[in-house]
Design a protein around this motif. Structure first.
Motif, PDB file in Angstrom:
ATOM      1  N   ASP A  17     -10.452  13.557 -18.837  1.00 16.69           N
ATOM      2  CA  ASP A  17      -9.183  13.128 -19.419  1.00 16.69           C
ATOM      3  C   ASP A  17      -8.208  12.853 -18.275  1.00 16.69           C
ATOM      4  O   ASP A  17      -8.245  13.532 -17.248  1.00 16.69           O
ATOM      5  CB  ASP A  17      -8.642  14.226 -20.345  1.00 16.69           C
ATOM      6  N   ARG A  18      -7.354  11.885 -18.447  1.00 16.12           N
ATOM      7  CA  ARG A  18      -6.411  11.510 -17.391  1.00 16.12           C
ATOM      8  C   ARG A  18      -5.045  11.236 -17.998  1.00 16.12           C
ATOM      9  O   ARG A  18      -4.920  10.893 -19.164  1.00 16.12           O
ATOM     10  CB  ARG A  18      -6.884  10.255 -16.650  1.00 16.12           C
ATOM     11  N   SER A  19      -4.031  11.360 -17.165  1.00 15.34           N
ATOM     12  CA  SER A  19      -2.692  10.971 -17.597  1.00 15.34           C
ATOM     13  C   SER A  19      -2.613   9.445 -17.533  1.00 15.34           C
ATOM     14  O   SER A  19      -3.452   8.781 -16.908  1.00 15.34           O
ATOM     15  CB  SER A  19      -1.635  11.590 -16.682  1.00 15.34           C
ATOM     16  N   ILE A  20      -1.593   8.893 -18.168  1.00 12.33           N
ATOM     17  CA  ILE A  20      -1.399   7.437 -18.144  1.00 12.33           C
ATOM     18  C   ILE A  20      -1.248   6.962 -16.703  1.00 12.33           C
ATOM     19  O   ILE A  20      -1.855   5.969 -16.302  1.00 12.33           O
ATOM     20  CB  ILE A  20      -0.176   7.038 -18.994  1.00 12.33           C
ATOM     21  N   LYS A  21      -0.452   7.681 -15.914  1.00  9.98           N
ATOM     22  CA  LYS A  21      -0.245   7.291 -14.510  1.00  9.98           C
ATOM     23  C   LYS A  21      -1.554   7.311 -13.730  1.00  9.98           C
ATOM     24  O   LYS A  21      -1.850   6.399 -12.956  1.00  9.98           O
ATOM     25  CB  LYS A  21       0.764   8.224 -13.843  1.00  9.98           C
ATOM     26  N   GLU A  22      -2.363   8.356 -13.926  1.00  6.44           N
ATOM     27  CA  GLU A  22      -3.634   8.445 -13.202  1.00  6.44           C
ATOM     28  C   GLU A  22      -4.544   7.272 -13.551  1.00  6.44           C
ATOM     29  O   GLU A  22      -5.152   6.673 -12.657  1.00  6.44           O
ATOM     30  CB  GLU A  22      -4.360   9.757 -13.544  1.00  6.44           C
ATOM     31  N   LEU A  23      -4.633   6.957 -14.847  1.00  2.86           N
ATOM     32  CA  LEU A  23      -5.494   5.851 -15.259  1.00  2.86           C
ATOM     33  C   LEU A  23      -4.965   4.530 -14.702  1.00  2.86           C
ATOM     34  O   LEU A  23      -5.737   3.727 -14.172  1.00  2.86           O
ATOM     35  CB  LEU A  23      -5.595   5.782 -16.784  1.00  2.86           C
ATOM     36  N   ARG A  24      -3.657   4.334 -14.809  1.00  7.87           N
ATOM     37  CA  ARG A  24      -3.055   3.100 -14.279  1.00  7.87           C
ATOM     38  C   ARG A  24      -3.357   2.969 -12.778  1.00  7.87           C
ATOM     39  O   ARG A  24      -3.809   1.917 -12.310  1.00  7.87           O
ATOM     40  CB  ARG A  24      -1.550   3.115 -14.493  1.00  7.87           C
ATOM     41  N   ASP A  25      -3.121   4.042 -12.015  1.00 13.83           N
ATOM     42  CA  ASP A  25      -3.357   4.012 -10.565  1.00 13.83           C
ATOM     43  C   ASP A  25      -4.811   3.698 -10.237  1.00 13.83           C
ATOM     44  O   ASP A  25      -5.100   2.909  -9.329  1.00 13.83           O
ATOM     45  CB  ASP A  25      -2.953   5.339  -9.926  1.00 13.83           C
ATOM     46  N   ARG A  26      -5.738   4.307 -10.984  1.00 14.52           N
ATOM     47  CA  ARG A  26      -7.160   4.082 -10.716  1.00 14.52           C
ATOM     48  C   ARG A  26      -7.556   2.629 -11.002  1.00 14.52           C
ATOM     49  O   ARG A  26      -8.309   2.025 -10.241  1.00 14.52           O
ATOM     50  CB  ARG A  26      -8.027   5.025 -11.559  1.00 14.52           C
ATOM     51  N   LEU A  27      -7.045   2.096 -12.096  1.00 14.00           N
ATOM     52  CA  LEU A  27      -7.389   0.709 -12.447  1.00 14.00           C
ATOM     53  C   LEU A  27      -6.767  -0.280 -11.466  1.00 14.00           C
ATOM     54  O   LEU A  27      -7.417  -1.255 -11.071  1.00 14.00           O
ATOM     55  CB  LEU A  27      -6.958   0.402 -13.879  1.00 14.00           C
ATOM     56  N   LEU A  28      -5.528  -0.041 -11.086  1.00 14.03           N
ATOM     57  CA  LEU A  28      -4.881  -0.936 -10.120  1.00 14.03           C
ATOM     58  C   LEU A  28      -5.554  -0.856  -8.752  1.00 14.03           C
ATOM     59  O   LEU A  28      -5.637  -1.857  -8.031  1.00 14.03           O
ATOM     60  CB  LEU A  28      -3.387  -0.624 -10.012  1.00 14.03           C
ATOM     61  N   LYS A  29      -6.057   0.319  -8.422  1.00 12.23           N
ATOM     62  CA  LYS A  29      -6.760   0.492  -7.145  1.00 12.23           C
ATOM     63  C   LYS A  29      -8.043  -0.342  -7.125  1.00 12.23           C
ATOM     64  O   LYS A  29      -8.475  -0.809  -6.086  1.00 12.23           O
ATOM     65  CB  LYS A  29      -7.086   1.969  -6.937  1.00 12.23           C
ATOM     66  N   LYS A  30      -8.628  -0.554  -8.313  1.00 11.52           N
ATOM     67  CA  LYS A  30      -9.830  -1.390  -8.417  1.00 11.52           C
ATOM     68  C   LYS A  30      -9.465  -2.878  -8.450  1.00 11.52           C
ATOM     69  O   LYS A  30     -10.322  -3.727  -8.679  1.00 11.52           O
ATOM     70  CB  LYS A  30     -10.630  -1.014  -9.669  1.00 11.52           C
ATOM     71  N   GLU A  79       3.358  15.246 -10.312  1.00 14.56           N
ATOM     72  CA  GLU A  79       2.503  14.384  -9.484  1.00 14.56           C
ATOM     73  C   GLU A  79       1.607  13.503 -10.342  1.00 14.56           C
ATOM     74  O   GLU A  79       1.280  12.388  -9.963  1.00 14.56           O
ATOM     75  CB  GLU A  79       1.606  15.236  -8.575  1.00 14.56           C
ATOM     76  N   LYS A  80       1.202  14.006 -11.487  1.00 20.67           N
ATOM     77  CA  LYS A  80       0.303  13.268 -12.362  1.00 20.67           C
ATOM     78  C   LYS A  80       1.044  12.302 -13.280  1.00 20.67           C
ATOM     79  O   LYS A  80       0.445  11.662 -14.127  1.00 20.67           O
ATOM     80  CB  LYS A  80      -0.564  14.241 -13.159  1.00 20.67           C
ATOM     81  N   GLY A  81       2.368  12.231 -13.100  1.00 20.69           N
ATOM     82  CA  GLY A  81       3.160  11.251 -13.830  1.00 20.69           C
ATOM     83  C   GLY A  81       3.566  11.680 -15.230  1.00 20.69           C
ATOM     84  O   GLY A  81       4.000  10.844 -16.025  1.00 20.69           O
ATOM     85  N   ILE A  82       3.448  12.946 -15.539  1.00 19.97           N
ATOM     86  CA  ILE A  82       3.865  13.431 -16.853  1.00 19.97           C
ATOM     87  C   ILE A  82       5.392  13.527 -16.856  1.00 19.97           C
ATOM     88  O   ILE A  82       5.982  14.086 -15.931  1.00 19.97           O
ATOM     89  CB  ILE A  82       3.244  14.813 -17.165  1.00 19.97           C
ATOM     90  N   SER A  83       6.021  12.978 -17.878  1.00 17.73           N
ATOM     91  CA  SER A  83       7.480  12.983 -17.937  1.00 17.73           C
ATOM     92  C   SER A  83       8.001  14.418 -17.979  1.00 17.73           C
ATOM     93  O   SER A  83       7.332  15.319 -18.489  1.00 17.73           O
ATOM     94  CB  SER A  83       7.978  12.214 -19.166  1.00 17.73           C
ATOM     95  N   SER A  84       9.213  14.605 -17.469  1.00 20.60           N
ATOM     96  CA  SER A  84       9.791  15.950 -17.454  1.00 20.60           C
ATOM     97  C   SER A  84       9.998  16.459 -18.877  1.00 20.60           C
ATOM     98  O   SER A  84       9.890  17.655 -19.139  1.00 20.60           O
ATOM     99  CB  SER A  84      11.091  15.975 -16.663  1.00 20.60           C
ATOM    100  N   GLU A  85      10.274  15.559 -19.812  1.00 16.80           N
ATOM    101  CA  GLU A  85      10.465  15.955 -21.206  1.00 16.80           C
ATOM    102  C   GLU A  85       9.172  16.539 -21.783  1.00 16.80           C
ATOM    103  O   GLU A  85       9.176  17.616 -22.381  1.00 16.80           O
ATOM    104  CB  GLU A  85      10.904  14.731 -22.027  1.00 16.80           C
ATOM    105  N   ILE A  86       8.057  15.841 -21.605  1.00 19.07           N
ATOM    106  CA  ILE A  86       6.762  16.328 -22.103  1.00 19.07           C
ATOM    107  C   ILE A  86       6.384  17.605 -21.365  1.00 19.07           C
ATOM    108  O   ILE A  86       5.967  18.593 -21.973  1.00 19.07           O
ATOM    109  CB  ILE A  86       5.665  15.250 -21.943  1.00 19.07           C
TER     110      ILE A  86
END
Length: 198
Positions: A17-30, A79-86
């Motif tokens: 499972d990944r955060s939205i930021k982690e998935l976005r970063d991984r896909l953009l890195k590809k 660091e994983k991009g989870i909003s402070s609210e969540i």
């Protein structure tokens, strides 16, 4: 939306499972196009395969069970991009279920190698594990009664200055370990003080 980007995203989520930021970063890195990546992320979020709140809940529970504290967990979620609210909402809910002071004390016992000999009571005090002491009562040597912060070497114990230096070094080491696990300094100092009184 590109089927290739979607397949790559699903493979990444299948692995863990990944955060939205982690998935976005991984896909953009590809080097997938940013617009297609965003469309895939939106699609996966809409169907529930990508959910920062669910990810944060699993992450917090996992880190708590491995003895990490609030500060550490909060920093990692950021660091994983989870909003402070969540992050705050999830941490408040989960930390209400657990007593962070007791977690800090349990971690201190584990670091000191004393978790088999003492446990944390409901009121946050250290109590001996009766079975351990009953079984070992006849085998107990003098060194077993020496506190964690006392040197085992009899020669060091007889030298007050060396004994004091040993004690301070052991307390500092435990303090560093607990702070690096993300517990607040107040909790850490309380836990170290309780271990010192054993």
């Amino acid at each position: 939306m590109s089927a290739e980007v979607r397949e790559a995203a699903l493979r990444l989520l299948e692995y863990q499972d990944r955060s939205i930021k982690e998935l976005r970063d991984r896909l953009l890195k590809k080097e997938y196009p940013g617009e297609e990546v965003e469309q895939v992320i939106l699609s996966l979020s809409d169907c529930g395969l990508l959910d920062d709140r669910r990810y944060a809940e699993m992450f917090v529970r996992s880190k708590l069970s491995s003895g990490k504290g609030r500060v550490y967990i909060s920093n990692k979620l950021r660091e994983k991009g989870i909003s402070s609210e969540i992050s705050e909402c999830v941490m408040t809910e989960i930390f209400e279920e657990h007593d962070e002071k007791a977690l800090c004390l349990k971690k201190a016992l584990a670091v000191c190698g004393l978790s088999g000999r003492f446990e944390v009571s409901e009121d946050g005090e250290l109590v001996p594990v009766i079975d351990f002491f009953d079984e070992r009562a006849e085998e107990t040597e003098a060194n077993d009664t020496i506190g964690y912060f006392e040197p085992k070497d009899e020669h060091l114990r007889s030298d007050r200055q060396a004994c004091r230096a040993y004690r301070e070094k052991a307390k500092a080491k435990l303090t560093r370990r607990l702070i690096s696990a993300g517990f607040s300094t107040g909790m850490v100092f309380d836990a170290v003080k309780k271990i010192e009184q054993l």
